[in-house]
Design a protein around this motif. Structure first.
Motif, mmCIF file in Angstrom:
data_model
loop_
_atom_site.group_PDB
_atom_site.id
_atom_site.type_symbol
_atom_site.label_atom_id
_atom_site.label_comp_id
_atom_site.label_asym_id
_atom_site.label_seq_id
_atom_site.Cartn_x
_atom_site.Cartn_y
_atom_site.Cartn_z
ATOM 1 N N ILE B 404 -2.488 19.013 0.524
ATOM 2 C CA ILE B 404 -1.714 18.182 -0.399
ATOM 3 C C ILE B 404 -0.680 17.373 0.361
ATOM 4 O O ILE B 404 -0.471 16.181 0.122
ATOM 5 N N MET B 405 -0.079 18.038 1.347
ATOM 6 C CA MET B 405 0.929 17.369 2.143
ATOM 7 C C MET B 405 0.301 16.221 2.937
ATOM 8 O O MET B 405 0.847 15.122 3.022
ATOM 9 N N LEU B 406 -0.883 16.494 3.511
ATOM 10 C CA LEU B 406 -1.546 15.468 4.319
ATOM 11 C C LEU B 406 -1.977 14.284 3.472
ATOM 12 O O LEU B 406 -1.846 13.138 3.879
ATOM 13 N N ILE B 407 -2.494 14.571 2.284
ATOM 14 C CA ILE B 407 -2.978 13.461 1.467
ATOM 15 C C ILE B 407 -1.797 12.661 0.928
ATOM 16 O O ILE B 407 -1.888 11.448 0.750
ATOM 17 N N ALA B 408 -0.666 13.334 0.735
ATOM 18 C CA ALA B 408 0.543 12.591 0.341
ATOM 19 C C ALA B 408 0.963 11.666 1.474
ATOM 20 O O ALA B 408 1.444 10.555 1.233
ATOM 21 N N GLY B 409 0.739 12.115 2.713
ATOM 22 C CA GLY B 409 1.030 11.256 3.861
ATOM 23 C C GLY B 409 0.167 10.009 3.854
ATOM 24 O O GLY B 409 0.628 8.921 4.193
ATOM 25 N N VAL B 410 -1.107 10.170 3.452
ATOM 26 C CA VAL B 410 -1.981 8.990 3.377
ATOM 27 C C VAL B 410 -1.549 8.098 2.215
ATOM 28 O O VAL B 410 -1.545 6.871 2.321
ATOM 29 N N GLY B 411 -1.158 8.744 1.115
ATOM 30 C CA GLY B 411 -0.700 7.976 -0.044
ATOM 31 C C GLY B 411 0.500 7.112 0.290
ATOM 32 O O GLY B 411 0.688 6.052 -0.291
ATOM 33 N N ALA B 412 1.296 7.570 1.265
ATOM 34 C CA ALA B 412 2.475 6.794 1.652
ATOM 35 C C ALA B 412 2.079 5.422 2.185
ATOM 36 O O ALA B 412 2.806 4.456 2.010
ATOM 37 N N PHE B 413 0.877 5.331 2.832
ATOM 38 C CA PHE B 413 0.412 4.018 3.292
ATOM 39 C C PHE B 413 0.255 3.069 2.110
ATOM 40 O O PHE B 413 0.526 1.885 2.210
ATOM 41 N N LEU B 414 -0.211 3.617 0.996
ATOM 42 C CA LEU B 414 -0.506 2.756 -0.144
ATOM 43 C C LEU B 414 0.753 2.114 -0.686
ATOM 44 O O LEU B 414 0.804 0.909 -0.895
ATOM 45 N N TYR B 415 1.796 2.934 -0.916
ATOM 46 C CA TYR B 415 2.974 2.273 -1.472
ATOM 47 C C TYR B 415 3.736 1.476 -0.422
ATOM 48 O O TYR B 415 4.410 0.505 -0.743
ATOM 49 N N SER B 416 3.606 1.879 0.861
ATOM 50 C CA SER B 416 4.219 1.067 1.920
ATOM 51 C C SER B 416 3.644 -0.334 1.892
ATOM 52 O O SER B 416 4.369 -1.321 1.979
ATOM 53 N N PHE B 417 2.310 -0.391 1.782
ATOM 54 C CA PHE B 417 1.686 -1.712 1.807
ATOM 55 C C PHE B 417 2.038 -2.499 0.554
ATOM 56 O O PHE B 417 2.112 -3.721 0.594
ATOM 57 N N ARG B 418 2.251 -1.790 -0.533
ATOM 58 C CA ARG B 418 2.668 -2.465 -1.772
ATOM 59 C C ARG B 418 3.974 -3.229 -1.537
ATOM 60 O O ARG B 418 4.114 -4.352 -1.982
ATOM 61 N N ILE B 419 4.907 -2.602 -0.831
ATOM 62 C CA ILE B 419 6.166 -3.285 -0.549
ATOM 63 C C ILE B 419 5.929 -4.419 0.446
ATOM 64 O O ILE B 419 6.352 -5.546 0.239
ATOM 65 N N LEU B 420 5.221 -4.094 1.535
ATOM 66 C CA LEU B 420 5.048 -5.094 2.587
ATOM 67 C C LEU B 420 4.329 -6.318 2.063
ATOM 68 O O LEU B 420 4.751 -7.445 2.298
ATOM 69 N N TYR B 421 3.237 -6.092 1.344
ATOM 70 C CA TYR B 421 2.446 -7.229 0.874
ATOM 71 C C TYR B 421 3.093 -7.888 -0.333
ATOM 72 O O TYR B 421 3.281 -9.097 -0.361
ATOM 73 N N GLY B 422 3.449 -7.069 -1.309
ATOM 74 C CA GLY B 422 3.929 -7.629 -2.560
ATOM 75 C C GLY B 422 5.244 -8.367 -2.410
ATOM 76 O O GLY B 422 5.467 -9.389 -3.052
ATOM 77 N N VAL B 423 6.120 -7.860 -1.569
ATOM 78 C CA VAL B 423 7.453 -8.459 -1.458
ATOM 79 C C VAL B 423 7.524 -9.437 -0.293
ATOM 80 O O VAL B 423 7.979 -10.569 -0.448
ATOM 81 N N PHE B 424 7.055 -8.997 0.869
ATOM 82 C CA PHE B 424 7.347 -9.770 2.072
ATOM 83 C C PHE B 424 6.215 -10.700 2.507
ATOM 84 O O PHE B 424 6.464 -11.681 3.178
#
Lengths: 182, 609, 318
Positions: B404-424
């Motif tokens: 669960i911890m590892l997959i949450a780590g992968v999930g972090a890529f998803l919202y990171s990219f949401r900020i990077l792409y969506g905002v910047f």
């Protein structure tokens, strides 16, 4: 940026790896599937179809172009990366073919973008298309497929021709509007 | 020295209440640098591999008959190191963020004062007094948002937290007749266990552990960013400071273990942490509000610290403290960057933003680095922290927590990219904005600095937490500046960095030898379409409901939301209270009957006795 | 450890990375050939991959969308070479003793992230959608993959890939993980996860050329596309090697001596080729999954099977 400076290896590689983007508005599009699939299999020669002009080397015009589509063709052609080649299929691209007297198709594609190879026929058979690709490979190897250089050299002239074609339609549209107004 | 600093902060807090905004910012900045300088002085006591466990600088300040006992403990020093540096940067950021001085600086300085008080407290009473001061000063800062949901939820949860902590402290006092941390010995009986659990629950509210996190998304998304940067970066760490205190320094973990012989209560904390990391991550990438996304990401990242404390091995606790340190800085940078973007564009919704990074390159760079650390890209310090935690989960064979911890780590890529792409990135929607003011950019880069240091030398971080770990009876790891070794594997940053340098050579060769030209944003593949035909106004941003396919699958599972459960509890309580209220009928006859019944019961009881 | 020693070691490792690039490009061509044979076509020559990359890198003009776009080029190739360096290849440990499986898992994210940044900076909506699909696909296949990985780690009580390979080669082929009952299940699960990792059909929706114009790559051409092709080539080697290291003992059949090294290397090569061919055959037989179907497939069926394997292993170890 001259053709002669281009090393032999690069030329050989370019020849055997022609990636095309086909602009399928004309009736020639139907001739493409047999060329790509197991009957003629153009992947033998490293030819593959690409999704966007950024990735492609060859622009394939598969038949007649209206002035409206010509705008898009020019845009696509300019978005391709040099060295780039154009293959035009069918007699429509040479002299208008059966649309020779149509008011909104272009008659000679060569006036607007530099064409490296024409394939005659209405429509050309798959063998003809294959043959055109082989011819293009030969031309690349011999350093004769220089359409993209021509486009750069006579850019003003090509632009003028394109503008004329576009403006012709604009003029007609204006006249139509005027007529409607009357 | 400590008392002088505290007094100075207090005086400065009063002064900043009355002066203009620029002067207030400068005073606040100057004053908040003072404890930072003191920290460096204390650095000679703790950290960098020197064991000075016996030495404690302690003072006691008598106020109204009670003396506030403060001491610099190794643990306090380590937490001060991650909380106090946030303040000067935040003050610097707010120099150009606020248009007028309306109470931000005084309360922020009070928050600084109480943070120092909490982490330096030598007894539980001092701890609680400063904790309350912290709660109130931060409440007043939340109140500035004037948002009913945010203010109410923060008020209710803060009171609940204070109540639980007070309960725990009372029980401990009842058992020990002393509140000095050094003389507290929690007994392994039902009272002791209740005390520990209520204290942990109280701290978990402030450190937004999953079932108790419900206030965070409201408060984080409605308050001003400079304050939220402190709330996410600093205040949550104070909660974990308390948890470390209870679990390890006061040996609460051992007490729980001996009391529940068959159960493993620590496992439950780890599971809560893992679920927190996992669920919050999944919710985070479905958010459209930048601040809410960051709030859920905060909940997720803080969950990792709870996992570490739950597992409780040296590996896990080191990882947790490392993660706490990283989180303080990268989350502060991200919230400040969100503030900078909003300062220029006035927008919060990711679907309304886009292309800000082309115009604000420095803000983008700071964000990018913070996000690298958040997503634990190797060689950032974020990776070292997560790596330690993953290792510890495997080492302890926690087969539920680890995946669960590892997959949450992968999930972090998803919202990171949401900020990077969506905002910047993406469509250049704001071609006319300017880069954020210099003070804001400077503030963000100051906060990025510590992350850069521990990027190359993760071992130094372990050195710094060395004394804190020992004071909590936890062994330290086998490491040097670059290499961390565990029983399972080792992680060598220098090998990664050198290999990266060499691997960059072919990339740079290709990049440099082949020329390229930069084209306009509108010169883009649009299936041959011509943007100029539409006055270059073709919408090209795919940011609205970005993760729609996955949202439709997992969204329904999170539909009710935690707040609805709390609302159900609220409705139940209200119904019970309503029922109870009905006995007050207002008729004299009824009350006479109640009195008679009451007397009868008492008489009956006496007779039965 | 001595810094200069590490530098020398890293240089040697990067030399291996070029072997990896070579094998990857070979695989690209051979893969196309295999697919063509299944389609009853002749197919391109086996060295087509080299020709394509040479052509792309020798393009006369290249376009970029600014410095963030260039990160795609820099990150993709360096990240994947780095990941390759931390994997044991045919019993040769390279740098894998300085890192572990988690490091490799996260190193594989560097090129993906660079790629995603470049695609985002191109400002093309197709690229945005493509990256979204790629990331969701990543989230999907990582869950079963991570669970099987944890099963391995718990069984061998280590997270280091080098150590896992070592422990699997104690008794030659018979001690490979795939011959232990729970890991047969785990290997089947991981192979499907590998299918998503390699972005072969049925999981190639992120780069679907006819729907979203090849997704993230839509604005990449010339040297940018060339590097991405190199990245793709090396990633085939890295990902299949990851599978071989986890379940097939890294291809180690002998110990000691130069002959053993060569034999191991050849076995490794054959094994990754088999794994790759398997994924290609699945590729040719299936149409494309939609992204939510892929997600459901991995998180429902695959994850349950992987969890069964994990609990089985846990029960064996405890």
């Amino acid at each position: 940026m001259r053709y002669e400076e281009w090393s032999g290896i690069a030329r050989k590689a370019s020849k055997r790896s022609l990636w095309m983007v086909h602009f399928c508005t004309g009736c020639g599009a139907i001739e493409m599937p047999p060329v790509m699939t197991s009957r003629y299999d153009m992947e033998r020669f490293g030819i593959a179809s690409m999704a966007t002009p950024r990735q492609a080397d060859v622009l394939l015009i598969t038949g007649y172009l209206t002035v409206k589509t010509l705008k898009r063709v020019v845009q696509v052609y300019e978005q391709m990366q040099s060295p780039k080649y154009v293959i035009a299929l069918g007699s429509c691209t040479m002299n208008g073919g059966m649309y020779w007297d149509s008011y909104n198709t272009i008659k000679r594609l060569d006036k607007y973008i530099p064409v490296d190879i024409y394939v005659a026929g209405c429509m050309p058979r798959p063998e003809g298309i294959m043959n055109a690709f082989l011819k293009l490979m030969k031309l690349i190897d011999e350093g004769k497929a220089r359409g993209w250089e021509r486009y750069k050299k006579y850019y003003e002239r090509y632009k003028k021709n394109q503008e004329m074609a576009f403006n012709f339609v604009k003029k007609e549209e204006k006249e139509e509007e005027k007529n409607e107004g009357d | 020295m400590l008392d002088i600093i505290l007094a100075e902060i207090l005086v400065a807090a009063i002064i900043t209440f009355f002066v203009g905004r620029k002067l207030a910012a400068i005073i606040a900045m100057a004053v908040s640098i003072l404890p930072l300088i003191a920290l460096l002085d204390w650095a000679s006591l703790y950290g960098f591999n020197i064991i000075h466990l016996g030495i404690e600088k302690s003072i006691s300040i008598p106020i109204a008959g009670v003396s506030l006992n403060l001491a610099i403990t190794p643990l306090g020093w380590f937490f001060a190191l991650m909380i106090i540096p946030l303040f000067p940067a935040i003050m610097l950021f707010s120099y150009s963020f606020y248009k007028k001085n309306d109470g931000f600086y005084p309360f922020m300085l009070l928050a600084l004062l109480s943070s120092i008080g909490i982490i330096m407290a030598k007894d539980m009473l001092t701890f609680f007094l400063f904790w309350e001061m912290m709660s109130w000063s931060s409440f007043l800062l939340v109140y500035r948002s004037r948002d009913k949901e945010a203010v109410m939820s923060y008020f209710i949860f803060s009171s609940l937290s204070a109540f639980l902590i007070f309960l725990g402290i009372l029980i401990i006092y009842q058992q020990n007749a002393s509140l000095l941390l050094s003389s507290i010995n929690i007994e392994s009986n039902a009272y002791g266990v209740v005390a520990i659990i209520s204290l942990i629950a109280g701290f978990a509210i402030k450190s937004v552990l999953m079932p108790l996190h419900a206030w965070a998304p409201y408060v984080y998304s409605k308050s001003d960013e400079p304050f939220v940067a402190f709330l996410a970066g600093g205040l949550s760490k104070l909660g974990y400071y308390g948890m470390f205190l209870i679990l390890f320094i006061l040996a609460g973990a051992k007490v729980l273990e001996t009391y529940f012989t068959n159960l493993s209560p620590n496992y439950i904390l780890a599971v809560f942490g893992a679920l927190s990391a996992f669920i919050a991550t999944l919710i985070a990438f479905m958010q459209d509000d930048m601040r809410k996304l960051l709030a859920y990401s905060s909940i997720g990242q803080l969950g990792y610290i709870a996992i570490g404390f739950g597992i409780g091995t040296p590996l896990a606790v080191s990882g947790a403290l490392f993660q706490a340190f990283n989180h303080a800085f990268f989350k502060a940078v991200l919230f400040l960057a969100a503030g900078a973007v909003a300062y220029r564009t006035g927008k919060w919704k990711i679907s309304e933003l886009g292309g800000v990074g082309y115009r604000m390159p420095f803000t983008f760079m700071a964000t990018l680095f913070a996000i690298f650390t958040l997503a634990a890209i190797p060689i950032t310090s974020g990776f070292a922290a997560k790596w330690l935690l993953y290792e510890s989960a495997i080492d302890a064979k926690y087969i539920f927590v680890a995946p669960i911890m590892l997959i949450a780590g992968v999930g972090a890529f998803l919202y990171s990219f949401r900020i990077l792409y969506g905002v910047f990135l993406g469509e250049n929607r704001y071609p006319n904005i300017k880069e954020a003011p210099k003070s804001m950019v400077a503030a963000m880069f100051i906060l990025v600095m510590p992350l850069l240091i521990f990027l190359i030398f993760p071992g130094y971080m372990l050195d710094m937490m060395h004394d804190a770990l020992i004071s909590g009876n936890i062994a330290t790891l086998n490491h040097n500046a670059f290499v961390i070794e565990t029983s399972l594997a080792s992680y060598n940053t220098i090998a990664v960095i050198v290999a990266l340098m060499i691997a960059l050579i072919p990339a740079i060769l290709i990049y440099k030898t082949r020329k390229h030209r930069v084209v306009d944003f509108m010169d883009n593949y649009l299936a041959g379409e011509l943007p100029e035909l539409y006055d270059n106004k073709i919408s090209m941003h795919a940011a609205s409901r970005f993760y729609k396919p996955i949202e439709e699958i997992i969204g329904p599972y999170f539909e009710p939301g935690t707040m609805s459960y709390y609302m159900a509890i609220y409705r139940g309580l209200k119904a019970i209270s309503d029922a109870v209220r009905k006995i007050y009928t207002g008729k004299a006859g009824d009350y006479a009957i109640y009195v008679t019944l009451f007397l009868l019961i008492i008489m009956g009881w006496f007779i039965w006795m | 450890m001595d810094v200069s020693a590490i530098m020398i070691k890293s240089a040697v490792v990067i030399a291996y990375a070029f072997i990896g690039t070579f094998i990857g490009l070979l695989f690209l061509g051979v893969g196309r050939k295999i697919v063509a044979r299944v389609h009853n076509r002749v197919g391109p020559p086996f060295y087509q991959g080299f020709i394509d990359v040479a052509k792309l890198l020798s393009k006369k003009t290249n376009i970029s969308h600014g410095w963030i776009f260039d990160l795609a080029l820099l990150f993709s190739i360096s990240g994947i070479l780095l990941a390759f360096a931390f994997l044991p290849v045919g019993g040769i440990k390279l740098l894998s003793t300085d890192g572990d499986a988690f490091l490799v898992l996260y190193l594989l994210a560097i090129p993906a992230l660079g790629f995603a940044l470049g695609a985002g900076a191109s400002g093309n909506p197709n690229a945005g959608i493509g990256v979204m699909r790629a990331l969701v696909m990543m989230l999907s296949y990582e869950l079963p993959f991570v669970i099987t990985m944890i099963a391995l780690m718990i069984y061998y009580d280590t997270t280091s890939i080098a150590r896992i390979v070592e422990l699997q080669s104690v008794n030659g082929i018979s001690s490979w993980a795939i011959f232990i009952p729970p890991f047969m299940l785990a290997a089947a699960v991981a192979d499907m996860a590998l299918q998503g990792m390699l972005m072969e059909q049925p999981f190639d929706i992120p780069v679907a050329p006819h729907e979203i114009a090849s997704g993230p790559m839509v604005e990449f051409g010339g040297k940018y596309l060339g590097t991405l092709m190199l990245y793709k080539a090396i990633s085939i080697v890295v990902e299949t090697t990851l599978f071989v290291d986890f379940f097939l003992g890294g291809g180690v059949i002998m110990h000691g001596g130069i002959v053993a090294n060569i034999a191991n290397f050849i076995v490794w090569f054959v094994l990754i080729f088999i794994v790759f061919t398997l994924s290609l055959l699945i590729n040719t037989a299936f149409p494309r999954f939609r992204i939510e179907q892929a997600f459901t497939f991995y998180w429902k069926y695959e994850a349950i099977l992987a969890t069964v394997a994990l609990i089985w292993v846990y029960w064996m170890v405890i």
